[in-house]
Design a protein around this motif. Structure first.
Motif, PDB file in Angstrom:
ATOM      1  N   SER A 118       0.831  -1.209   0.000  1.00 12.20           N
ATOM      2  CA  SER A 118       0.000   0.000   0.000  1.00 12.20           C
ATOM      3  C   SER A 118       0.863   1.256   0.000  1.00 12.20           C
ATOM      4  O   SER A 118       0.522   2.247  -0.659  1.00 12.20           O
ATOM      5  CB  SER A 118      -0.928   0.002   1.219  1.00 12.20           C
ATOM      6  OG  SER A 118      -1.831  -1.080   1.172  1.00 12.20           O
ATOM      7  N   ALA A 119       1.979   1.203   0.739  1.00 11.58           N
ATOM      8  CA  ALA A 119       2.912   2.339   0.754  1.00 11.58           C
ATOM      9  C   ALA A 119       3.469   2.586  -0.642  1.00 11.58           C
ATOM     10  O   ALA A 119       3.527   3.726  -1.119  1.00 11.58           O
ATOM     11  CB  ALA A 119       4.050   2.068   1.745  1.00 11.58           C
ATOM     12  N   MET A 120       3.852   1.505  -1.309  1.00 10.17           N
ATOM     13  CA  MET A 120       4.401   1.615  -2.657  1.00 10.17           C
ATOM     14  C   MET A 120       3.343   2.089  -3.648  1.00 10.17           C
ATOM     15  O   MET A 120       3.610   2.965  -4.491  1.00 10.17           O
ATOM     16  CB  MET A 120       4.969   0.263  -3.094  1.00 10.17           C
ATOM     17  CG  MET A 120       5.615   0.279  -4.470  1.00 10.17           C
ATOM     18  SD  MET A 120       6.169  -1.369  -4.992  1.00 10.17           S
ATOM     19  CE  MET A 120       4.597  -2.155  -5.366  1.00 10.17           C
ATOM     20  N   GLU A 121       2.145   1.534  -3.553  1.00 18.10           N
ATOM     21  CA  GLU A 121       1.052   1.920  -4.459  1.00 18.10           C
ATOM     22  C   GLU A 121       0.748   3.412  -4.346  1.00 18.10           C
ATOM     23  O   GLU A 121       0.630   4.112  -5.366  1.00 18.10           O
ATOM     24  CB  GLU A 121      -0.199   1.104  -4.132  1.00 18.10           C
ATOM     25  CG  GLU A 121      -1.403   1.472  -4.982  1.00 18.10           C
ATOM     26  CD  GLU A 121      -2.678   0.772  -4.527  1.00 18.10           C
ATOM     27  OE1 GLU A 121      -3.640   0.735  -5.324  1.00 18.10           O
ATOM     28  OE2 GLU A 121      -2.713   0.280  -3.377  1.00 18.10           O
ATOM     29  N   LYS A 158       6.533  -5.738 -10.621  1.00 13.11           N
ATOM     30  CA  LYS A 158       6.781  -7.188 -10.562  1.00 13.11           C
ATOM     31  C   LYS A 158       6.445  -7.738  -9.178  1.00 13.11           C
ATOM     32  O   LYS A 158       5.807  -8.792  -9.050  1.00 13.11           O
ATOM     33  CB  LYS A 158       8.241  -7.484 -10.899  1.00 13.11           C
ATOM     34  CG  LYS A 158       8.605  -7.306 -12.362  1.00 13.11           C
ATOM     35  CD  LYS A 158      10.094  -7.462 -12.572  1.00 13.11           C
ATOM     36  CE  LYS A 158      10.493  -7.140 -13.994  1.00 13.11           C
ATOM     37  NZ  LYS A 158      11.975  -7.128 -14.173  1.00 13.11           N
ATOM     38  N   MET A 159       6.892  -7.049  -8.132  1.00 16.39           N
ATOM     39  CA  MET A 159       6.603  -7.490  -6.768  1.00 16.39           C
ATOM     40  C   MET A 159       5.100  -7.429  -6.502  1.00 16.39           C
ATOM     41  O   MET A 159       4.531  -8.314  -5.854  1.00 16.39           O
ATOM     42  CB  MET A 159       7.346  -6.604  -5.770  1.00 16.39           C
ATOM     43  CG  MET A 159       8.855  -6.798  -5.777  1.00 16.39           C
ATOM     44  SD  MET A 159       9.325  -8.450  -5.197  1.00 16.39           S
ATOM     45  CE  MET A 159       8.887  -8.327  -3.474  1.00 16.39           C
ATOM     46  N   TRP A 160       4.450  -6.383  -6.976  1.00 14.57           N
ATOM     47  CA  TRP A 160       3.006  -6.224  -6.801  1.00 14.57           C
ATOM     48  C   TRP A 160       2.260  -7.421  -7.388  1.00 14.57           C
ATOM     49  O   TRP A 160       1.423  -8.035  -6.720  1.00 14.57           O
ATOM     50  CB  TRP A 160       2.576  -4.929  -7.491  1.00 14.57           C
ATOM     51  CG  TRP A 160       1.109  -4.659  -7.506  1.00 14.57           C
ATOM     52  CD1 TRP A 160       0.203  -5.056  -8.453  1.00 14.57           C
ATOM     53  CD2 TRP A 160       0.363  -3.918  -6.520  1.00 14.57           C
ATOM     54  NE1 TRP A 160      -1.053  -4.610  -8.125  1.00 14.57           N
ATOM     55  CE2 TRP A 160      -0.988  -3.911  -6.944  1.00 14.57           C
ATOM     56  CE3 TRP A 160       0.706  -3.258  -5.341  1.00 14.57           C
ATOM     57  CZ2 TRP A 160      -1.994  -3.280  -6.233  1.00 14.57           C
ATOM     58  CZ3 TRP A 160      -0.296  -2.629  -4.618  1.00 14.57           C
ATOM     59  CH2 TRP A 160      -1.626  -2.638  -5.062  1.00 14.57           C
ATOM     60  N   LYS A 161       2.577  -7.759  -8.630  1.00 17.24           N
ATOM     61  CA  LYS A 161       1.895  -8.867  -9.305  1.00 17.24           C
ATOM     62  C   LYS A 161       2.221 -10.204  -8.639  1.00 17.24           C
ATOM     63  O   LYS A 161       1.339 -11.042  -8.438  1.00 17.24           O
ATOM     64  CB  LYS A 161       2.287  -8.918 -10.789  1.00 17.24           C
ATOM     65  CG  LYS A 161       1.566  -7.898 -11.661  1.00 17.24           C
ATOM     66  CD  LYS A 161       1.881  -8.081 -13.131  1.00 17.24           C
ATOM     67  CE  LYS A 161       1.535  -9.447 -13.666  1.00 17.24           C
ATOM     68  NZ  LYS A 161       0.077  -9.748 -13.561  1.00 17.24           N
ATOM     69  N   HIS A 162       3.495 -10.403  -8.306  1.00 15.58           N
ATOM     70  CA  HIS A 162       3.898 -11.682  -7.715  1.00 15.58           C
ATOM     71  C   HIS A 162       3.165 -11.926  -6.396  1.00 15.58           C
ATOM     72  O   HIS A 162       2.637 -13.023  -6.159  1.00 15.58           O
ATOM     73  CB  HIS A 162       5.409 -11.716  -7.484  1.00 15.58           C
ATOM     74  CG  HIS A 162       5.850 -12.927  -6.727  1.00 15.58           C
ATOM     75  ND1 HIS A 162       5.959 -14.170  -7.311  1.00 15.58           N
ATOM     76  CD2 HIS A 162       6.190 -13.097  -5.407  1.00 15.58           C
ATOM     77  CE1 HIS A 162       6.342 -15.057  -6.397  1.00 15.58           C
ATOM     78  NE2 HIS A 162       6.492 -14.428  -5.243  1.00 15.58           N
ATOM     79  N   ILE A 163       3.142 -10.941  -5.530  1.00 15.13           N
ATOM     80  CA  ILE A 163       2.514 -11.117  -4.214  1.00 15.13           C
ATOM     81  C   ILE A 163       1.007 -11.268  -4.351  1.00 15.13           C
ATOM     82  O   ILE A 163       0.393 -12.109  -3.683  1.00 15.13           O
ATOM     83  CB  ILE A 163       2.891  -9.957  -3.275  1.00 15.13           C
ATOM     84  CG1 ILE A 163       4.397 -10.013  -2.968  1.00 15.13           C
ATOM     85  CG2 ILE A 163       2.092 -10.029  -1.974  1.00 15.13           C
ATOM     86  CD1 ILE A 163       4.930  -8.821  -2.212  1.00 15.13           C
TER      87      ILE A 163
END
Length: 215
Positions: A118-121, A158-163
């Motif tokens: 959420s912080a990254m988004e 990439k991290m967003w999709k993977h998680i």
């Protein structure tokens, strides 16, 4: 001879996953020594700022006493740096610090990773003036002459999709139950927050040079 053999075996953990070392130590302390050496080990752990303490409990032997342990960046410094750029991001990182302190609980560590996402988004959408992580990622790629290496820029997406794909229950409201180890949670959080720090630093540089305007 036995002591030397033991030392040699312990050195093998340099090439093993961290959780294997943790499992070995807890089994030796609780299983073989029946908890008699736990106090001495905890003193040594504290002296070396190991970040964990042993409990005489085979089902839950480790307690995290330093939630910042294994974090490659200073969380407070990231909060301070990003606060005036995106307060939502700073608030989510504060929530992460609270959740990761309870990382021996599966739901808490998933919540910690969710707070990092959420912080990254929030940050990605704010600095790109877009409405999704995917669109923000496309913006970074299209403007990589300003934002930097595409390999770095696309890591957040990439991290967003993977998680999201691997742990659908990280987001509240999903009834699936997936497993996420403490080591995995720390790795994901660390990598996401390094990305957040990178985007923050580049954004501030672009704002200073008047190449970026953030609403």
């Amino acid at each position: 001879m036995i002591i030397n053999d033991f030392k040699d075996k312990m050195l093998d953990f340099y090439t093993k996953p961290f959780h294997k070392f943790m499992d070995c130590i807890s089994k030796i302390a609780i299983g073989w020594f029946k908890g008699e050496i736990i106090e001495e080990l905890n003193i040594a752990f504290e002296e070396h700022r190991f970040g964990y303490r042993l409990n005489n409990d085979e089902s839950n032997p480790w307690v995290c006493i330093n939630p910042d342990y294994n974090t490659s960046i200073d969380l407070q410094e990231v909060i301070t740096t990003v606060e005036d750029l995106c307060k939502q991001t700073a608030d989510h990182i504060r929530q992460y610090k609270e959740q990761i302190a309870k990382q021996n609980n599966l739901r808490a560590r998933k919540d910690a990773v969710r707070d990092c996402l959420s912080a990254m988004e929030s940050l990605m959408k704010k600095v790109t003036n877009t409405n999704s992580v995917s669109n923000a990622n496309n913006y970074f790629i299209a403007n990589n002459n300003l934002w930097g290496d595409k390999m770095v820029l696309t890591d957040g997406h990439k991290m967003w999709k993977h998680i999201q794909d691997t742990y659908p229950d990280v987001r509240h409201g999903n009834e699936d139950i997936t497993d996420m180890s403490e080591e995995e949670a720390l790795y994901y959080a660390d990598r996401i927050l390094i990305y957040v720090n990178y985007i923050t630093l580049v954004a501030k540089k672009l704002i200073d040079s008047k190449d970026l305007y953030v609403k």
